[in-house]
Each structure stands twice: as structure tokens, then as C-alpha cells.
Scaffold this motif. Structure first.
Motif, PDB file in Angstrom:
ATOM      1  N   TRP A 294       0.852  -1.180   0.000  1.00  0.00           N
ATOM      2  CA  TRP A 294       0.000   0.000   0.000  1.00  0.00           C
ATOM      3  C   TRP A 294       0.893   1.237   0.000  1.00  0.00           C
ATOM      4  CZ3 TRP A 294      -2.837   2.227   4.850  1.00  0.00           C
ATOM      5  CH2 TRP A 294      -3.583   3.346   4.456  1.00  0.00           C
ATOM      6  N   ASP A 295       0.840   1.977  -1.111  1.00  0.00           N
ATOM      7  CA  ASP A 295       1.620   3.210  -1.222  1.00  0.00           C
ATOM      8  C   ASP A 295       0.847   4.332  -0.543  1.00  0.00           C
ATOM      9  OD1 ASP A 295       2.607   1.565  -3.861  1.00  0.00           O
ATOM     10  OD2 ASP A 295       4.156   2.956  -3.149  1.00  0.00           O
ATOM     11  N   VAL A 296       1.171   4.602   0.697  1.00  0.00           N
ATOM     12  CA  VAL A 296       0.444   5.610   1.465  1.00  0.00           C
ATOM     13  C   VAL A 296       0.950   7.013   1.163  1.00  0.00           C
ATOM     14  CG1 VAL A 296      -0.072   3.991   3.306  1.00  0.00           C
ATOM     15  CG2 VAL A 296       2.017   5.362   3.427  1.00  0.00           C
ATOM     16  N   HIS A 297       2.125   7.112   0.518  1.00  0.00           N
ATOM     17  CA  HIS A 297       2.741   8.399   0.192  1.00  0.00           C
ATOM     18  C   HIS A 297       3.659   8.141  -0.974  1.00  0.00           C
ATOM     19  CE1 HIS A 297       5.543  11.839   0.749  1.00  0.00           C
ATOM     20  NE2 HIS A 297       4.457  12.473   1.215  1.00  0.00           N
ATOM     21  N   ASP A 298       4.070   9.214  -1.674  1.00  0.00           N
ATOM     22  CA  ASP A 298       4.933   8.979  -2.827  1.00  0.00           C
ATOM     23  C   ASP A 298       6.334   8.530  -2.445  1.00  0.00           C
ATOM     24  OD1 ASP A 298       5.919  11.306  -1.819  1.00  0.00           O
ATOM     25  OD2 ASP A 298       5.479  12.537  -3.581  1.00  0.00           O
ATOM     26  N   SER A 299       6.625   8.418  -1.154  1.00  0.00           N
ATOM     27  CA  SER A 299       7.926   7.904  -0.730  1.00  0.00           C
ATOM     28  C   SER A 299       7.820   6.893   0.408  1.00  0.00           C
ATOM     29  CB  SER A 299       8.838   9.061  -0.297  1.00  0.00           C
ATOM     30  OG  SER A 299       8.253   9.776   0.775  1.00  0.00           O
ATOM     31  N   ILE A 300       6.604   6.450   0.705  1.00  0.00           N
ATOM     32  CA  ILE A 300       6.393   5.512   1.810  1.00  0.00           C
ATOM     33  C   ILE A 300       5.441   4.404   1.363  1.00  0.00           C
ATOM     34  CG2 ILE A 300       5.576   5.204   4.178  1.00  0.00           C
ATOM     35  CD1 ILE A 300       6.129   8.160   4.678  1.00  0.00           C
ATOM     36  N   ALA A 301       5.806   3.180   1.645  1.00  0.00           N
ATOM     37  CA  ALA A 301       4.944   2.035   1.329  1.00  0.00           C
ATOM     38  C   ALA A 301       4.847   1.113   2.540  1.00  0.00           C
ATOM     39  CB  ALA A 301       5.483   1.267   0.135  1.00  0.00           C
ATOM     40  N   ILE A 302       3.642   0.635   2.784  1.00  0.00           N
ATOM     41  CA  ILE A 302       3.405  -0.342   3.849  1.00  0.00           C
ATOM     42  C   ILE A 302       3.141  -1.693   3.191  1.00  0.00           C
ATOM     43  CG2 ILE A 302       1.870  -1.022   5.734  1.00  0.00           C
ATOM     44  CD1 ILE A 302       1.341   1.933   6.239  1.00  0.00           C
ATOM     45  N   LYS A 303       3.775  -2.739   3.718  1.00  0.00           N
ATOM     46  CA  LYS A 303       3.626  -4.060   3.096  1.00  0.00           C
ATOM     47  C   LYS A 303       3.279  -5.127   4.136  1.00  0.00           C
ATOM     48  CE  LYS A 303       7.263  -2.943  -0.228  1.00  0.00           C
ATOM     49  NZ  LYS A 303       8.666  -3.215  -0.592  1.00  0.00           N
ATOM     50  N   LEU A 304       2.485  -6.073   3.686  1.00  0.00           N
ATOM     51  CA  LEU A 304       2.192  -7.276   4.470  1.00  0.00           C
ATOM     52  C   LEU A 304       2.501  -8.474   3.585  1.00  0.00           C
ATOM     53  CD1 LEU A 304      -1.279  -6.253   5.976  1.00  0.00           C
ATOM     54  CD2 LEU A 304       0.954  -6.161   7.121  1.00  0.00           C
ATOM     55  N   GLN A 305       3.060  -9.497   4.167  1.00  0.00           N
ATOM     56  CA  GLN A 305       3.428 -10.667   3.366  1.00  0.00           C
ATOM     57  C   GLN A 305       3.277 -11.924   4.217  1.00  0.00           C
ATOM     58  OE1 GLN A 305       6.730 -10.154   0.663  1.00  0.00           O
ATOM     59  NE2 GLN A 305       7.553 -12.172   1.146  1.00  0.00           N
ATOM     60  N   ALA A 306       2.696 -12.960   3.620  1.00  0.00           N
ATOM     61  CA  ALA A 306       2.557 -14.256   4.289  1.00  0.00           C
ATOM     62  C   ALA A 306       3.115 -15.333   3.372  1.00  0.00           C
ATOM     63  CB  ALA A 306       1.092 -14.532   4.605  1.00  0.00           C
ATOM     64  N   SER A 307       3.980 -16.195   3.911  1.00  0.00           N
ATOM     65  CA  SER A 307       4.606 -17.248   3.107  1.00  0.00           C
ATOM     66  C   SER A 307       4.528 -18.566   3.854  1.00  0.00           C
ATOM     67  CB  SER A 307       6.075 -16.922   2.820  1.00  0.00           C
ATOM     68  OG  SER A 307       6.212 -15.697   2.131  1.00  0.00           O
ATOM     69  N   HIS A 308       4.375 -19.626   3.085  1.00  0.00           N
ATOM     70  CA  HIS A 308       4.522 -20.970   3.644  1.00  0.00           C
ATOM     71  C   HIS A 308       5.731 -21.612   2.975  1.00  0.00           C
ATOM     72  CE1 HIS A 308       3.670 -24.820   5.437  1.00  0.00           C
ATOM     73  NE2 HIS A 308       3.791 -25.380   4.247  1.00  0.00           N
ATOM     74  N   ILE A 309       6.660 -22.069   3.796  1.00  0.00           N
ATOM     75  CA  ILE A 309       7.896 -22.680   3.295  1.00  0.00           C
ATOM     76  C   ILE A 309       7.895 -24.148   3.668  1.00  0.00           C
ATOM     77  CG2 ILE A 309      10.410 -22.671   3.388  1.00  0.00           C
ATOM     78  CD1 ILE A 309       8.553 -19.593   4.546  1.00  0.00           C
ATOM     79  N   LYS A 310       8.170 -25.007   2.710  1.00  0.00           N
ATOM     80  CA  LYS A 310       8.213 -26.451   2.959  1.00  0.00           C
ATOM     81  C   LYS A 310       9.611 -26.967   2.634  1.00  0.00           C
ATOM     82  CE  LYS A 310       6.626 -30.537   3.996  1.00  0.00           C
ATOM     83  NZ  LYS A 310       7.960 -31.142   4.132  1.00  0.00           N
ATOM     84  N   ASN A 311      10.340 -27.333   3.688  1.00  0.00           N
ATOM     85  CA  ASN A 311      11.645 -27.959   3.469  1.00  0.00           C
ATOM     86  C   ASN A 311      11.438 -29.372   2.942  1.00  0.00           C
ATOM     87  OD1 ASN A 311      12.950 -25.692   4.487  1.00  0.00           O
ATOM     88  ND2 ASN A 311      12.899 -26.463   6.594  1.00  0.00           N
ATOM     89  N   HIS A 312      12.249 -29.742   1.955  1.00  0.00           N
ATOM     90  CA  HIS A 312      12.106 -31.087   1.396  1.00  0.00           C
ATOM     91  C   HIS A 312      12.620 -32.135   2.384  1.00  0.00           C
ATOM     92  CE1 HIS A 312      12.141 -29.235  -2.925  1.00  0.00           C
ATOM     93  NE2 HIS A 312      11.141 -28.815  -2.173  1.00  0.00           N
ATOM     94  N   ALA A 313      12.298 -33.385   2.131  1.00  0.00           N
ATOM     95  CA  ALA A 313      12.657 -34.472   3.056  1.00  0.00           C
ATOM     96  C   ALA A 313      14.148 -34.455   3.347  1.00  0.00           C
ATOM     97  CB  ALA A 313      12.258 -35.809   2.437  1.00  0.00           C
ATOM     98  N   GLY A 314      14.491 -34.400   4.633  1.00  0.00           N
ATOM     99  CA  GLY A 314      15.882 -34.396   5.050  1.00  0.00           C
ATOM    100  C   GLY A 314      16.577 -33.061   4.933  1.00  0.00           C
ATOM    101  N   SER A 315      15.880 -32.043   4.432  1.00  0.00           N
ATOM    102  CA  SER A 315      16.521 -30.748   4.206  1.00  0.00           C
ATOM    103  C   SER A 315      16.458 -29.857   5.449  1.00  0.00           C
ATOM    104  CB  SER A 315      15.846 -30.025   3.036  1.00  0.00           C
ATOM    105  OG  SER A 315      16.327 -28.699   2.927  1.00  0.00           O
ATOM    106  N   PHE A 316      17.561 -29.126   5.677  1.00  0.00           N
ATOM    107  CA  PHE A 316      17.604 -28.148   6.759  1.00  0.00           C
ATOM    108  C   PHE A 316      17.096 -26.783   6.269  1.00  0.00           C
ATOM    109  CE2 PHE A 316      20.218 -30.045  10.301  1.00  0.00           C
ATOM    110  CZ  PHE A 316      20.255 -31.320   9.782  1.00  0.00           C
TER     111      PHE A 316
END
Length: 394
Positions: free
Chosen positions: A345-367
Motif C-alpha cells: 500500500w503506497d500511502v505516500h509517494d515515498s512511503i509504502a506499507i507491506k504485508l506478506q505471508a509465506s509458507h515454506i516447505k523444506n524437502h525431506a531431510g533438508s535443513f
């Protein structure tokens, strides 16, 4: 380290040498900056999502919610000494790389434009690894809270020289970039780093391909102890295996290809890289992402999928009766995939507010590239990462 200081000192001294001459001019110097105030929350409580590959802590086990992942502040001085001669000095405070907020010089170079087609930079410049390398730290320039970490896991400047030659071909502009230098960071150095990148811009489309080679040295106290011990064991086959896996002196390569299309109301970005440090424990990683977004007034929503495939290492197996080398190889498996949704959301011409949601799945045996692993950490487990940030430029 001495070479690093020489490159920076040379660039700064060249810039300052012009200062007295340029003081009478107007608008020859411009002070600007950018920053991010961010907070991230991870549901993985036995390990940390880190800002870059050199950091061990970020958010997760050390703190379920933290600003270490994204928060930074940078100031930059641009100098235009003549029509063809300019300079940049940038300092940044962030947790990544040094695991502290101590300000570091992230850019310090001079640039000379020899003609309308050819220019060169000397000093500390952005390592030209990715499509978004020049803006990787500038959160305001991106639609996401952070670029996909499956690809954007390096935050390293290069000390050296770079030349760019532009060719006009009809409506397209072809930029050919060649560079040579070295990277000197807290845990990873790259000597004789050289490469070439070609970018084609045509209308709303941009295409970039690059290839880089260098002598890579990845060193930590634990790596020194592990490999110094194993390479001196009176077991020739195991000592030879340790020598092959040693990441402290490796011929490495980094290749990238990317495309973006941005007509205005929507955008598509996709990029893939392959970093090859095999047969060392750093291994070979092939990663990529694709992101599509739509703009409605001041709102930008986007969806991103990303993937990492990690391999190229030889597991000692039964050859290692102590298990420590086997453990080091296994812990460097970072294979995973993720899906994330972001809203800007660009609330100003030099300021932006962001929200982000991610789901990460490590593969079998992966750290999964996670740091600060605690007792009870289970490789191959998935987790959620939520982020909120305020990005600004001034």
C-alpha cells in the motif's frame, strides 16, 4: 582485507579530490537514503530464518518475532563532478552479513562516462549477481517485503572495476556488462571474481543473463576446526574425502537468467540461478522464482512461488566413523519450496506499507538453509513466515 580497504580508499580519495573544485557548483551533491522498519514472525521455533547466508540468527528460535530480517537504514551521497564524472558513497546499518547494526560502507565508487555508449565504475559496487542487484536493499523499490530468499541470499558488494557498453538495436537497448574484482566479507571471500552480464530492454520487457566465476573461500571457526581435523586424520580415504569437501578454496561459478514484464497495471518477474561450488559442502544449488502482481490505485497484490534444489556433494557415509563430516554435508541440504502472498500500500509517494505471508516447505531431510538450529529441530518440516514492513526513501 587489505585489498578491500585499498579499493574503497581509492574510490573515496578520487571523489574527495574533486570536492574542492566542485564546491562552487549547484546541485553537484545530493544526499538521499532509504530504509525499512520491518517485523517478521516465524512459526518454526527450533531454527532461524536468516537475512542472508552469512547470518546465523534472524527470526524463529532466537525470537519468534524480530526486526532482524528486514530492518535497515542507509544514507547515500551522490556527487556529479562533471557531466561525465560522478561518484557514490553509501553507508548502511543492517543486521545481515555482520550480525550487528554497525554501519558499513556498502557502495563507494566513481563512474566515468567515456561516451554515450560506454561507461565504467571503479571502487565498491554492487555485485552484479541478480536482476535486482542494484536495488536489493531498497525495499521501497520492490513489491514484496523482501525479494524471494530462495534466490536472493547474497548481500555482498564487490570491490573492483566494471564497464558497461550499450547498443541501440531498433527499439531495444542491449547493455553488455563486464566486471572484475573481489568480495571480502565476514565469512565468504571471492578472489579473481570476473564475469559478464547482458541485459536487453524492450518496451515493458527486460531480459538478463549472466555468468560469473571466481575462487571462493567460505570460512568459519567450525569449518576450520572440522576440516583441519579431518584432513589430518591417519585415514587416507577419509582425509581425501575431507579435502574434496573443504569449502575454503573452491573454484566456483554463478549463472543467472531472468525476465520481467511490467506494462503498468500488472507485472511478471521470473529468475533462475545456479551457484556451483561442488564438490565442496557448499555444493550446487539451482533456484528460481516466479511472481505475478496486479496494481489497483495505491494497492499492489502479488503471488510468488519459489524453489531451491540443493546437491552436488558427496556423502562420506560409512567412511566417516565419527559422523561429524556426514552431519556437515547433511546440514547443507537447503532444498525447499515456498508460496507467498504480498500486499503493498503506497500511502505516500515515498512511503509504502507491506504485508506478506509465506509458507515454506523444506524437502525431506533438508535443513532449508535455516540457522541457529536448536535441539528438537526436525529437517524436512514446513513453517509459516509473516512479515510487516514500512519502506521509505528520502
Amino acid at each position: 582485507m587489505h585489498q578491500k580497504k585499498r579499493w574503497v580508499a581509492l574510490a573515496i580519495s578520487l571523489a574527495l579530490a574533486q570536492t574542492a573544485w566542485a564546491q562552487d557548483g549547484d546541485d553537484r551533491f545530493k544526499l538521499s537514503g532509504f530504509g525499512t522498519i520491518g517485523a517478521a514472525h516465524s512459526s518454526e521455533d527450533k531454527a532461524d530464518v536468516t537475512p542472508d547466508f552469512q547470518s546465523n540468527e534472524g527470526v524463529g528460535a532466537s525470537s519468534s518475532t524480530s526486526g532482524k530480517l528486514d530492518s535497515r537504514l542507509a544514507v547515500q551521497l551522490n556527487a556529479q563532478f562533471t557531466d561525465n564524472f560522478s561518484g557514490v558513497l553509501q553507508a548502511v546499518s543492517e543486521y545481515a552479513v555482520t550480525e550487528s547494526y554497525k554501519p558499513e560502507i556498502s557502495l563507494a565508487h566513481v563512474k566515468y562516462r567515456f561516451s554515450s555508449k560506454f561507461s565504467a565504475r571503479l571502487g565498491r559496487i554492487t555485485a552484479p549477481l541478480y536482476m535486482l542487484s542494484e536495488y536489493q536493499r531498497v525495499g521501497y523499490a520492490m513489491p514484496w517485503a523482501r525479494p524471494p530468499q530462495e534466490v536472493y541470499n547474497y548481500l555482498l558488494p564487490m570491490d573492483g572495476v566494471e564497464g558497461v557498453y550499450n547498443i541501440n538495436a531498433g527499439d531495444a537497448v542491449i547493455g553488455i556488462q563486464g566486471f572484475y574484482g573481489r568480495i571480502d566479507s565476514e565469512k565468504a571471500d571471492v578472489d579473481a571474481m570476473r564475469g559478464i552480464a547482458v541485459q536487453v530492454d524492450h518496451g515493458s520487457s527486460s531480459f538478463r543473463v549472466s555468468h560469473i566465476r571466481g575462487q571462493v573461500h567460505y570460512v568459519t571457526d567450525n569449518i576450520n576446526t572440522l576440516f583441519d581435523t579431518y584432513r589430518n586424520l591417519p585415514i587416507p580415504a577419509l582425509a581425501e574425502m575431507a579435502a574434496r569437501l573443504d569449502p575454503r578454496d573452491v573454484d566456483g561459478s554463478f549463472s543467472g537468467i531472468g525476465y520481467s514484464y511490467d506494462p503498468g497495471n500488472w507485472f511478471l518477474r521470473t529468475e533462475a540461478i545456479q551457484a556451483d561450488y561442488s564438490p565442496s559442502i557448499s555444493g550446487k544449488t539451482t533456484s528460481g522464482y516466479a511472481s505475478v502482481g496486479f496494481r489497483h490505485g495505491s494497492l499492489t497484490q502479488s503471488l510468488t512461488v519459489a524453489h531451491v534444489d540443493s546437491g552436488g556433494r558427496e556423502l562420506p557415509g560409512a567412511l566417516d566413523p565419527f559422523g561429524l563430516l556426514n552431519g556437515a554435508v547433511l546440514s547443507n541440504n537447503s532444498s525447499r519450496h515456498s508460496i507467498g502472498a504480498a500486499l503493498r500500500w503506497d500511502v505516500h509517494d515515498s512511503i509504502a506499507i507491506k504485508l506478506q505471508a509465506s509458507h515454506i516447505k523444506n524437502h525431506a531431510g533438508s535443513f532449508g538453509g535455516l540457522g541457529n538450529q536448536q535441539p528438537g529441530f526436525l529437517p524436512g518440516r514446513g513453517y509459516n513466515l509473516l512479515s510487516a514492513s514500512v519502506d521509505f526513501v528520502f
